[in-house]
Design a protein around this motif. Structure first.
Motif, mmCIF file in Angstrom:
data_model
loop_
_atom_site.group_PDB
_atom_site.id
_atom_site.type_symbol
_atom_site.label_atom_id
_atom_site.label_comp_id
_atom_site.label_asym_id
_atom_site.label_seq_id
_atom_site.Cartn_x
_atom_site.Cartn_y
_atom_site.Cartn_z
ATOM 1 N N LEU A 165 -6.413 31.126 12.517
ATOM 2 C CA LEU A 165 -6.566 29.961 11.644
ATOM 3 C C LEU A 165 -6.312 28.726 12.512
ATOM 4 C CD1 LEU A 165 -4.707 31.272 8.467
ATOM 5 C CD2 LEU A 165 -7.147 31.316 8.969
ATOM 6 N N ASN A 166 -7.403 28.143 13.009
ATOM 7 C CA ASN A 166 -7.289 27.053 13.991
ATOM 8 C C ASN A 166 -7.837 25.714 13.476
ATOM 9 O OD1 ASN A 166 -9.947 27.772 13.938
ATOM 10 N ND2 ASN A 166 -10.158 28.084 16.142
ATOM 11 N N GLY A 167 -7.905 25.549 12.193
ATOM 12 C CA GLY A 167 -8.395 24.286 11.629
ATOM 13 C C GLY A 167 -8.028 24.176 10.159
ATOM 14 N N TRP A 168 -8.514 23.129 9.557
ATOM 15 C CA TRP A 168 -8.248 22.892 8.140
ATOM 16 C C TRP A 168 -9.557 22.794 7.376
ATOM 17 C CZ3 TRP A 168 -3.503 23.033 6.017
ATOM 18 C CH2 TRP A 168 -2.404 22.910 6.868
ATOM 19 N N GLY A 169 -9.582 23.391 6.192
ATOM 20 C CA GLY A 169 -10.735 23.273 5.301
ATOM 21 C C GLY A 169 -10.336 22.457 4.076
ATOM 22 N N PHE A 170 -11.255 21.637 3.605
ATOM 23 C CA PHE A 170 -11.002 20.801 2.428
ATOM 24 C C PHE A 170 -12.044 21.122 1.371
ATOM 25 C CE2 PHE A 170 -9.230 18.581 6.014
ATOM 26 C CZ PHE A 170 -8.025 18.088 5.535
ATOM 27 N N TRP A 171 -11.585 21.268 0.106
ATOM 28 C CA TRP A 171 -12.470 21.575 -1.001
ATOM 29 C C TRP A 171 -12.180 20.647 -2.168
ATOM 30 C CZ3 TRP A 171 -10.536 25.098 2.317
ATOM 31 C CH2 TRP A 171 -11.437 25.988 2.897
ATOM 32 N N VAL A 172 -13.233 20.347 -2.904
ATOM 33 C CA VAL A 172 -13.075 19.568 -4.127
ATOM 34 C C VAL A 172 -14.184 20.011 -5.089
ATOM 35 C CG1 VAL A 172 -14.508 17.613 -3.374
ATOM 36 C CG2 VAL A 172 -12.759 17.248 -5.096
ATOM 37 N N ASP A 173 -13.843 20.164 -6.359
ATOM 38 C CA ASP A 173 -14.843 20.514 -7.367
ATOM 39 C C ASP A 173 -15.531 19.230 -7.826
ATOM 40 O OD1 ASP A 173 -14.258 23.252 -7.362
ATOM 41 O OD2 ASP A 173 -12.566 22.933 -8.735
ATOM 42 N N VAL A 174 -16.863 19.251 -7.857
ATOM 43 C CA VAL A 174 -17.659 18.095 -8.262
ATOM 44 C C VAL A 174 -18.385 18.448 -9.548
ATOM 45 C CG1 VAL A 174 -19.545 16.537 -7.624
ATOM 46 C CG2 VAL A 174 -17.976 17.404 -5.862
ATOM 47 N N THR A 175 -18.227 17.604 -10.563
ATOM 48 C CA THR A 175 -18.943 17.784 -11.829
ATOM 49 C C THR A 175 -19.975 16.674 -11.923
ATOM 50 O OG1 THR A 175 -16.943 18.672 -12.843
ATOM 51 C CG2 THR A 175 -18.716 17.982 -14.329
ATOM 52 N N ASN A 176 -21.229 17.056 -11.997
ATOM 53 C CA ASN A 176 -22.334 16.100 -12.036
ATOM 54 C C ASN A 176 -22.961 16.106 -13.427
ATOM 55 O OD1 ASN A 176 -24.504 14.426 -11.571
ATOM 56 N ND2 ASN A 176 -25.610 15.877 -10.278
ATOM 57 N N GLN A 177 -22.820 14.989 -14.152
ATOM 58 C CA GLN A 177 -23.442 14.868 -15.468
ATOM 59 C C GLN A 177 -24.614 13.882 -15.436
ATOM 60 O OE1 GLN A 177 -20.068 13.785 -17.846
ATOM 61 N NE2 GLN A 177 -19.387 15.892 -18.057
ATOM 62 N N ALA A 178 -25.031 13.506 -14.231
ATOM 63 C CA ALA A 178 -26.171 12.600 -14.077
ATOM 64 C C ALA A 178 -27.459 13.385 -14.301
ATOM 65 C CB ALA A 178 -26.163 11.973 -12.688
ATOM 66 N N GLU A 179 -28.551 12.658 -14.449
ATOM 67 C CA GLU A 179 -29.844 13.291 -14.719
ATOM 68 C C GLU A 179 -30.390 14.036 -13.502
ATOM 69 O OE1 GLU A 179 -32.483 10.315 -16.239
ATOM 70 O OE2 GLU A 179 -31.063 9.703 -17.781
ATOM 71 N N LYS A 180 -30.055 13.565 -12.304
ATOM 72 C CA LYS A 180 -30.581 14.179 -11.087
ATOM 73 C C LYS A 180 -29.478 14.925 -10.354
ATOM 74 C CE LYS A 180 -34.239 10.823 -10.281
ATOM 75 N NZ LYS A 180 -34.809 9.897 -9.306
ATOM 76 N N PRO A 181 -29.852 15.982 -9.617
ATOM 77 C CA PRO A 181 -28.834 16.706 -8.850
ATOM 78 C C PRO A 181 -28.369 15.874 -7.643
ATOM 79 C CG PRO A 181 -31.008 17.571 -8.370
ATOM 80 C CD PRO A 181 -31.174 16.563 -9.486
ATOM 81 N N ILE A 182 -27.182 16.185 -7.161
ATOM 82 C CA ILE A 182 -26.672 15.555 -5.957
ATOM 83 C C ILE A 182 -27.382 16.210 -4.770
ATOM 84 C CG2 ILE A 182 -24.632 15.182 -4.508
ATOM 85 C CD1 ILE A 182 -22.966 15.314 -7.098
ATOM 86 N N GLU A 183 -28.056 15.388 -3.995
ATOM 87 C CA GLU A 183 -28.813 15.914 -2.854
ATOM 88 C C GLU A 183 -28.003 15.895 -1.574
ATOM 89 O OE1 GLU A 183 -32.437 13.717 -2.605
ATOM 90 O OE2 GLU A 183 -33.034 14.231 -4.637
ATOM 91 N N ARG A 184 -27.045 14.973 -1.480
ATOM 92 C CA ARG A 184 -26.328 14.817 -0.242
ATOM 93 C C ARG A 184 -24.962 14.237 -0.548
ATOM 94 N NH1 ARG A 184 -27.945 10.101 3.634
ATOM 95 N NH2 ARG A 184 -28.839 9.538 1.671
ATOM 96 N N CYS A 185 -23.971 14.703 0.187
ATOM 97 C CA CYS A 185 -22.620 14.181 0.043
ATOM 98 C C CYS A 185 -22.123 13.831 1.429
ATOM 99 C CB CYS A 185 -21.723 15.237 -0.615
ATOM 100 S SG CYS A 185 -20.040 14.631 -0.852
ATOM 101 N N VAL A 186 -21.735 12.588 1.607
ATOM 102 C CA VAL A 186 -21.270 12.132 2.915
ATOM 103 C C VAL A 186 -19.789 11.825 2.803
ATOM 104 C CG1 VAL A 186 -21.552 10.375 4.703
ATOM 105 C CG2 VAL A 186 -23.534 11.127 3.370
ATOM 106 N N LEU A 187 -19.035 12.354 3.732
ATOM 107 C CA LEU A 187 -17.594 12.111 3.747
ATOM 108 C C LEU A 187 -17.258 11.099 4.822
ATOM 109 C CD1 LEU A 187 -16.356 15.754 3.352
ATOM 110 C CD2 LEU A 187 -16.480 14.013 1.602
#
Length: 187
Positions: A165-187
Protein backbone atom coordinates in the motif's frame (compact mmCIF):
# COMPACT_ATOMS: atom_id res chain seq x y z
CA UNK A 1 -18.53 106.70 -38.64
CA UNK A 2 -18.04 103.36 -40.30
CA UNK A 3 -14.48 103.13 -38.90
CA UNK A 4 -15.74 103.94 -35.40
CA UNK A 5 -18.43 101.23 -35.62
CA UNK A 6 -15.83 98.63 -36.68
CA UNK A 7 -13.51 99.61 -33.82
CA UNK A 8 -16.40 99.50 -31.37
CA UNK A 9 -17.41 95.99 -32.54
CA UNK A 10 -13.81 94.77 -32.39
CA UNK A 11 -13.48 96.15 -28.86
CA UNK A 12 -16.71 94.45 -27.75
CA UNK A 13 -15.56 91.17 -29.25
CA UNK A 14 -12.27 91.45 -27.39
CA UNK A 15 -14.08 92.16 -24.10
CA UNK A 16 -16.44 89.22 -24.71
CA UNK A 17 -13.53 86.92 -25.58
CA UNK A 18 -11.60 87.97 -22.48
CA UNK A 19 -14.55 87.39 -20.18
CA UNK A 20 -15.26 83.98 -21.72
CA UNK A 21 -11.59 83.06 -21.35
CA UNK A 22 -11.73 83.92 -17.65
CA UNK A 23 -14.88 81.84 -17.27
CA UNK A 24 -13.22 78.92 -18.96
CA UNK A 25 -10.21 79.25 -16.68
CA UNK A 26 -12.56 78.93 -13.70
CA UNK A 27 -14.15 75.84 -15.28
CA UNK A 28 -10.70 74.30 -15.70
CA UNK A 29 -9.91 75.04 -12.08
CA UNK A 30 -13.17 73.41 -10.90
CA UNK A 31 -12.66 70.47 -13.33
CA UNK A 32 -16.09 68.93 -12.64
CA UNK A 33 -18.80 67.57 -14.89
CA UNK A 34 -21.22 70.24 -13.71
CA UNK A 35 -18.76 73.08 -14.41
CA UNK A 36 -18.05 71.89 -17.96
CA UNK A 37 -21.73 71.20 -18.69
CA UNK A 38 -22.67 74.69 -17.55
CA UNK A 39 -19.90 76.34 -19.53
CA UNK A 40 -20.63 74.34 -22.71
CA UNK A 41 -24.35 75.14 -22.46
CA UNK A 42 -23.65 78.89 -22.64
CA UNK A 43 -20.48 78.91 -24.77
CA UNK A 44 -20.24 79.62 -28.47
CA UNK A 45 -19.20 76.46 -30.29
CA UNK A 46 -16.68 78.53 -32.25
CA UNK A 47 -14.89 79.44 -29.02
CA UNK A 48 -11.31 78.06 -29.15
CA UNK A 49 -11.90 76.27 -25.82
CA UNK A 50 -15.17 74.62 -26.84
CA UNK A 51 -13.65 71.46 -28.35
CA UNK A 52 -11.23 71.03 -25.45
CA UNK A 53 -14.09 71.44 -22.98
CA UNK A 54 -16.23 68.79 -24.72
CA UNK A 55 -13.33 66.30 -24.68
CA UNK A 56 -12.64 66.97 -21.01
CA UNK A 57 -16.34 66.57 -20.19
CA UNK A 58 -16.33 63.19 -21.91
CA UNK A 59 -13.23 62.13 -19.95
CA UNK A 60 -14.83 63.17 -16.67
CA UNK A 61 -18.06 61.31 -17.47
CA UNK A 62 -16.12 58.14 -18.30
CA UNK A 63 -14.10 58.45 -15.09
CA UNK A 64 -17.34 58.88 -13.13
CA UNK A 65 -18.80 55.75 -14.77
CA UNK A 66 -15.69 53.75 -13.87
CA UNK A 67 -15.74 55.06 -10.31
CA UNK A 68 -19.44 54.25 -9.89
CA UNK A 69 -18.74 50.73 -11.13
CA UNK A 70 -22.29 49.93 -12.21
CA UNK A 71 -23.82 48.89 -15.50
CA UNK A 72 -26.17 51.86 -15.24
CA UNK A 73 -23.22 54.26 -15.05
CA UNK A 74 -21.50 52.73 -18.09
CA UNK A 75 -24.79 52.68 -19.98
CA UNK A 76 -25.37 56.34 -19.08
CA UNK A 77 -21.99 57.27 -20.51
CA UNK A 78 -22.58 55.20 -23.67
CA UNK A 79 -26.02 56.78 -24.11
CA UNK A 80 -24.51 60.26 -23.84
CA UNK A 81 -21.90 59.33 -26.46
CA UNK A 82 -23.62 57.09 -29.02
CA UNK A 83 -21.79 55.42 -31.90
CA UNK A 84 -20.85 57.89 -34.59
CA UNK A 85 -20.95 60.87 -32.23
CA UNK A 86 -17.21 61.32 -32.43
CA UNK A 87 -16.77 60.08 -28.89
CA UNK A 88 -13.08 59.74 -28.21
CA UNK A 89 -13.33 57.15 -25.44
CA UNK A 90 -16.33 55.06 -26.55
CA UNK A 91 -14.37 51.94 -27.49
CA UNK A 92 -12.56 51.95 -24.16
CA UNK A 93 -15.87 52.41 -22.35
CA UNK A 94 -17.37 49.45 -24.22
CA UNK A 95 -14.38 47.30 -23.22
CA UNK A 96 -14.61 48.53 -19.61
CA UNK A 97 -18.32 47.69 -19.55
CA UNK A 98 -17.64 44.17 -20.83
CA UNK A 99 -14.93 43.71 -18.19
CA UNK A 100 -17.27 45.00 -15.48
CA UNK A 101 -20.14 42.71 -16.54
CA UNK A 102 -17.85 39.66 -16.64
CA UNK A 103 -16.49 40.47 -13.17
CA UNK A 104 -20.02 41.04 -11.86
CA UNK A 105 -21.19 37.69 -13.28
CA UNK A 106 -18.16 36.02 -11.70
CA UNK A 107 -18.83 37.61 -8.28
CA UNK A 108 -22.55 36.84 -8.24
CA UNK A 109 -22.05 33.47 -9.98
CA UNK A 110 -25.74 33.18 -10.82
CA UNK A 111 -27.46 31.84 -13.88
CA UNK A 112 -28.96 35.31 -14.53
CA UNK A 113 -25.54 36.98 -14.31
CA UNK A 114 -23.85 34.61 -16.72
CA UNK A 115 -26.84 34.63 -19.06
CA UNK A 116 -26.71 38.44 -19.19
CA UNK A 117 -23.03 38.36 -20.13
CA UNK A 118 -23.53 35.66 -22.78
CA UNK A 119 -26.50 37.54 -24.27
CA UNK A 120 -24.86 40.96 -24.32
CA UNK A 121 -21.41 39.86 -25.50
CA UNK A 122 -21.87 37.02 -27.99
CA UNK A 123 -18.74 38.22 -29.80
CA UNK A 124 -16.49 38.55 -26.74
CA UNK A 125 -12.97 37.19 -26.91
CA UNK A 126 -13.14 33.45 -27.65
CA UNK A 127 -11.55 32.35 -24.35
CA UNK A 128 -13.82 34.60 -22.27
CA UNK A 129 -16.94 33.58 -24.24
CA UNK A 130 -16.12 29.90 -23.72
CA UNK A 131 -15.54 30.41 -20.00
CA UNK A 132 -18.82 32.36 -19.63
CA UNK A 133 -20.81 29.62 -21.37
CA UNK A 134 -19.17 26.95 -19.23
CA UNK A 135 -19.94 28.92 -16.06
CA UNK A 136 -23.53 29.42 -17.24
CA UNK A 137 -23.96 25.65 -17.57
CA UNK A 138 -22.48 25.17 -14.10
CA UNK A 139 -24.86 27.76 -12.64
CA UNK A 140 -27.82 26.14 -14.40
CA UNK A 141 -26.96 22.77 -12.81
CA UNK A 142 -26.03 24.04 -9.38
CA UNK A 143 -27.99 22.11 -6.78
CA UNK A 144 -28.67 19.27 -9.21
CA UNK A 145 -25.38 17.57 -8.41
CA UNK A 146 -24.54 16.60 -4.87
CA UNK A 147 -21.36 15.13 -3.46
CA UNK A 148 -21.28 12.66 -0.61
CA UNK A 149 -18.64 12.50 2.07
CA UNK A 150 -15.07 12.11 0.84
CA UNK A 151 -13.32 8.89 1.85
CA UNK A 152 -9.62 8.11 1.68
CA UNK A 153 -7.73 4.88 2.16
CA UNK A 154 -4.35 3.38 1.45
CA UNK A 155 -4.01 1.76 -2.00
CA UNK A 156 -1.41 0.11 -4.19
CA UNK A 157 -0.60 2.62 -6.95
CA UNK A 158 0.09 -0.18 -9.46
CA UNK A 159 -3.36 -1.61 -8.68
CA UNK A 160 -1.71 -4.87 -7.62
CA UNK A 161 -3.99 -6.52 -5.04
CA UNK A 162 -0.98 -8.26 -3.46
CA UNK A 163 1.40 -5.26 -3.68
CA UNK A 164 2.36 -2.82 -0.96
CA UNK A 165 0.00 0.00 0.00
CA UNK A 166 2.15 2.84 -1.35
CA UNK A 167 -0.38 5.60 -2.01
CA UNK A 168 -3.73 7.06 -1.14
CA UNK A 169 -7.06 6.64 -2.91
CA UNK A 170 -9.90 9.15 -2.62
CA UNK A 171 -13.58 8.38 -3.24
CA UNK A 172 -16.74 10.42 -3.21
CA UNK A 173 -20.30 9.47 -4.16
CA UNK A 174 -21.79 11.79 -6.80
CA UNK A 175 -25.55 12.12 -7.26
CA UNK A 176 -26.50 13.68 -10.59
CA UNK A 177 -30.08 14.93 -10.94
CA UNK A 178 -29.33 17.06 -14.01
CA UNK A 179 -30.79 16.25 -17.41
CA UNK A 180 -27.42 15.26 -18.91
CA UNK A 181 -24.87 12.77 -17.61
CA UNK A 182 -21.56 13.95 -16.20
CA UNK A 183 -19.02 13.45 -18.97
CA UNK A 184 -15.90 14.59 -17.18
CA UNK A 185 -14.78 15.36 -13.66
CA UNK A 186 -11.66 17.41 -13.08
CA UNK A 187 -10.02 17.56 -9.69
Amino acid sequence: MRKLACLLLAGMALIGFTSCGGGYHEVQQADTIEAYEGWIATANEHDPNFFTATIRLEELRLAAAREAGTLEAFDGYLEAYPAGSGAKHREKALKDREEFLFSWADETNTEAGWQKFVDEYPKAERKRRKQARRRLKMAQNEGKITLGETRQERVNLAEDPNGPLNGWGFWVDVTNQAEKPIERCVL
